[in-house]
Design an enzyme around this catalytic site. Structure first.
Site: not given
Ligand code: C5P
Length: 414
Positions: A210-211
């Site tokens: 993810s980020n």
């Protein structure tokens, strides 16, 4: 602020006796700043936590706390009948029980019985109390009667405890209250789809890629569009409190593929699409069916590109539809943003220099450059709510321009 000559909308701000009553001072101040006429009503127990004088000094009229000590013999009917919204923050367990039971044993509950205005309650209490079935049942009763709820957040509580029950952030409460008041209405009759948050691409059953996107800017855009009268679909990867509102639908997704499939359906009916989500550019080609373990050695994960949702949406754009993209950059943001504007074929590109202090991921503030085909506008560091309004101002201007050329976009939809 309301336009000149427009009467201010009237909010009765109910404050009940919880430790977070001090945050209601901030709610009051922000509402007044937004041009709202605020009448504070404090319960007897609220006065144990905060002073009437503080609210009287900040609000539009002096704070009231009793059915009997006021100049008017019937303060509750006057307050209830003239309100455009009754907002209760914080709402204690005791208050919710009395309101759900239809009691009228103080000025606030009597005002709530005497009003036909929409009501928004923002509960705050210790986790054990919040999770108690009687509190949840009272809230269900209130929701069934059409009361909107901004649920509490998780975090530090009184006496060093940590858990769910903390009053939602005053800025979010005000944003929801303004949305319920209807605001400027320059997006009324329009359908707006907003994506928010970072996508999560699974690696195995327990891990994902993810980020750092918090979804705050996307959520602020959705609430601002709601406040400006739009029918909003928020497609989000994050669990943030959102108001229960008849014009807002929230679809929770995880992966880029899920986001793409929801948005491709939305794109057939949306007048505006705002891609504020930070979509992963790559995902593992194979998702392991069992948890990868150290015993298997360092995994060799092969990636493949995710679909570029934004390009897909631009490819299938309906006549008159306005599409907004976001670009998070760390290097030469304006030039890179302009190139991305051309490459993606969007109508508006919102560029963040995420290397600047207070900008982008996880902050409550943002600074952006908003690009259209003809203009490049800098929005200096401000709240994400204010950035949302600046972006929607551009959207409204483009929609108005297109209407002039092609007739009302999506008019058959409304
Ligand atoms: O190319 P870049 O990722 O910087 O573009 C950012 C914009 O494109 C954002 O609006 C983002 O939501 C969108 N995007 C997308 N699908 C992807 C990657 C980005 O829709 N796979």
């Amino acid at each position: 602020m309301p336009a000149e000559g427009t009467p201010a909308q009237r909010v009765v701000l109910g404050v009940t006796g919880g430790i977070s009553a001090y945050k209601a001072v901030e709610v009051c101040r922000r509402l007044v700043e937004a041009g709202v006429h605020v009448s504070p009503v404090l319960t007897a127990d609220a006065l144990r936590f905060v002073g009437k004088t503080t609210f009287s000094a900040l609000a539009s009229v002096p704070a009231q706390s009793s059915l009997f000590d006021e100049a008017s013999p019937i303060p509750h009917t006057r307050l209830g009948q003239s309100a455009d919204l009754v907002l209760v923050a914080p709402a204690t367990a005791d208050f919710l029980a009395r309101y759900a039971a239809g009691m009228a044993n103080d000025l606030l509950t009597a005002t709530l019985l005497a009003t036909r205005a929409p009501v928004l309650v923002c509960p705050a209490m210790h986790t054990e109390m919040w999770e108690h079935p009687s509190v949840q049942e009272n809230l269900d009763t209130l929701r069934r009667r059409g009361v909107s709820v901004v649920p509490p957040e998780s975090g530090a509580l009184a006496a060093g405890d940590v858990g769910v029950g903390r009053l939602a952030d005053p800025a979010s409460i005000v944003s929801v209250a303004l949305a319920m008041l209807g605001g400027r209405g320059d997006l009324s009759g329009r359908r707006v789809a907003v994506s928010a948050g970072g996508t999560r691409e699974p690696i195995d059953p327990v891990r994902h890629l993810s980020n750092r996107s918090s979804g705050k800017q996307g959520h602020a855009l959705a609430i601002a569009a709601l406040r400006r009268g739009a029918e909003v679909t928020l497609v989000t990867t994050v669990e943030r409190p959102v108001p229960a509102h008849p014009r807002l639908s929230v679809v929770r997704v995880d992966t880029a593929a899920e986001m793409e499939s929801v948005l491709s359906i939305e794109s057939d009916k949306a007048d505006v699409i705002v891609m504020a989500a930070a979509v992963a550019d790559f995902r593992p080609k194979q998702v392991a069916t069992k948890k990868l373990t150290k015993d298997d050695g360092v995994p060799n994960i092969v990636f493949e590109p995710t679909p570029d949702i934004l390009c897909g949406l631009v490819g299938r754009r309906r006549a008159g539809q306005v599409i907004v993209g976001f670009a998070a950059e760390t290097d030469d943001p304006v030039a890179r943003g302009r190139r991305k504007f051309e490459r993606k074929g969007v109508d508006i590109m919102v560029v963040n220099d995420v290397s600047a202090p207070g900008v982008g991921f996880d902050h409550d503030t943002n600074a952006v450059t908003i690009m259209t085909a003809d203009e490049t506008e800098e929005v200096p560091l401000t709240t994400k709510d204010a950035v949302a309004d600046a972006v929607l101002d551009k959207v409204v201007a483009l929609l108005a321009g297109q209407e002039g050329r092609t007739g009302a976009p999506g008019a058959e939809e409304h």
